[in-house]
Scaffold this motif. Sequence first.
Motif, PDB file in Angstrom:
ATOM      1  N   GLN A   6    -106.993   4.801 -45.470  1.00 10.02           N
ATOM      2  CA  GLN A   6    -106.918   6.258 -45.328  1.00 10.02           C
ATOM      3  C   GLN A   6    -105.700   6.629 -44.492  1.00 10.02           C
ATOM      4  O   GLN A   6    -105.376   5.962 -43.519  1.00 10.02           O
ATOM      5  N   ASN A   7    -105.090   7.719 -44.879  1.00  9.34           N
ATOM      6  CA  ASN A   7    -104.001   8.289 -44.091  1.00  9.34           C
ATOM      7  C   ASN A   7    -104.079   9.803 -44.106  1.00  9.34           C
ATOM      8  O   ASN A   7    -104.439  10.384 -45.133  1.00  9.34           O
ATOM      9  N   PRO A   8    -103.762  10.470 -42.999  1.00  6.88           N
ATOM     10  CA  PRO A   8    -103.419   9.874 -41.706  1.00  6.88           C
ATOM     11  C   PRO A   8    -104.673   9.456 -40.946  1.00  6.88           C
ATOM     12  O   PRO A   8    -105.784   9.724 -41.388  1.00  6.88           O
ATOM     13  N   LYS A   9    -104.502   8.827 -39.816  1.00  4.75           N
ATOM     14  CA  LYS A   9    -105.640   8.445 -38.959  1.00  4.75           C
ATOM     15  C   LYS A   9    -106.064   9.622 -38.079  1.00  4.75           C
ATOM     16  O   LYS A   9    -107.239   9.794 -37.773  1.00  4.75           O
ATOM     17  N   GLN A  11    -105.067  13.957 -37.178  1.00  5.26           N
ATOM     18  CA  GLN A  11    -104.320  15.147 -37.582  1.00  5.26           C
ATOM     19  C   GLN A  11    -104.840  16.355 -36.832  1.00  5.26           C
ATOM     20  O   GLN A  11    -106.071  16.509 -36.690  1.00  5.26           O
ATOM     21  N   LEU A  21    -105.639  14.685 -47.406  1.00  3.78           N
ATOM     22  CA  LEU A  21    -106.014  13.388 -46.881  1.00  3.78           C
ATOM     23  C   LEU A  21    -105.923  12.373 -48.021  1.00  3.78           C
ATOM     24  O   LEU A  21    -106.457  12.603 -49.107  1.00  3.78           O
ATOM     25  N   THR A 107    -110.404   9.545 -40.800  1.00  4.23           N
ATOM     26  CA  THR A 107    -109.353  10.465 -40.355  1.00  4.23           C
ATOM     27  C   THR A 107    -109.997  11.467 -39.414  1.00  4.23           C
ATOM     28  O   THR A 107    -110.946  12.157 -39.792  1.00  4.23           O
TER      29      THR A 107
END
Lengths: 112, 114
Positions: A6-9, A11, A21, A107
């Motif tokens: 997953q990105n970002p961790k 936000q 996401l 995230t």
Amino acid sequence: NAGVTQNPKFQVLKTGQSMTLQCAQDMNHNSMYWYRQDPGMGLRLIYYSASEGTTDKGEVPNGYNVSRLNKREFSLRLESAAPSQTSVYFCASSERFDTEAFFGQGTRLTVV
Amino acid sequence: SQQGEEDPQALSIQEGENATMNCSYKTSINNLQWYRQNSGRGLVHLILIRSNEREKHSGRLRVTLDTSKKSSSLLITASRAADTASYFCATGPVFGTSGSRLTFGEGTQLTVNP
């Protein structure tokens, strides 16, 4: 073998901003899911994709959209973020709809 | 509402004791799964029991399933401080019912005191 990424961790968004996401799995799984988890609570299903090319609403879909881009990737979009969407978001995948699910690391989203 | 509901919501025991958590569900299932979540991390699958099974073991874990009562239990024997985590049950539906996805309960927070 990375599993589910997953990105970002983390936000931080301002109210009204949009973001996507990202989630990708390298296990050739058919089913993918997006959950949110609020403090001290269980997982609530936002959207899921039982197979490539299909998406369905879960328990709490309002304010979100998803795209199953291909078999590997399943993205979650917040079109106009609200403070109520502050949460930890988890992506997961499984070979079938009823088999073992593998989760990403999450995230952490804060909407101010 | 959630398909699976865990009981108790929180459990605190001493190291070496056994921990038992329960899960109840409402509709027919194909299987029931237990997951563990360490603080702030993603869930990790522990064990899956099929609807035609009554008991399953994996290391210090023992899971039972009673489909007539629509309930399952997870027993962790000889608990360790490292077992401190949240534990969730998830029901795998019969195809064509309750949607094609796992449904999670709200979890039991287990604290094992050294």
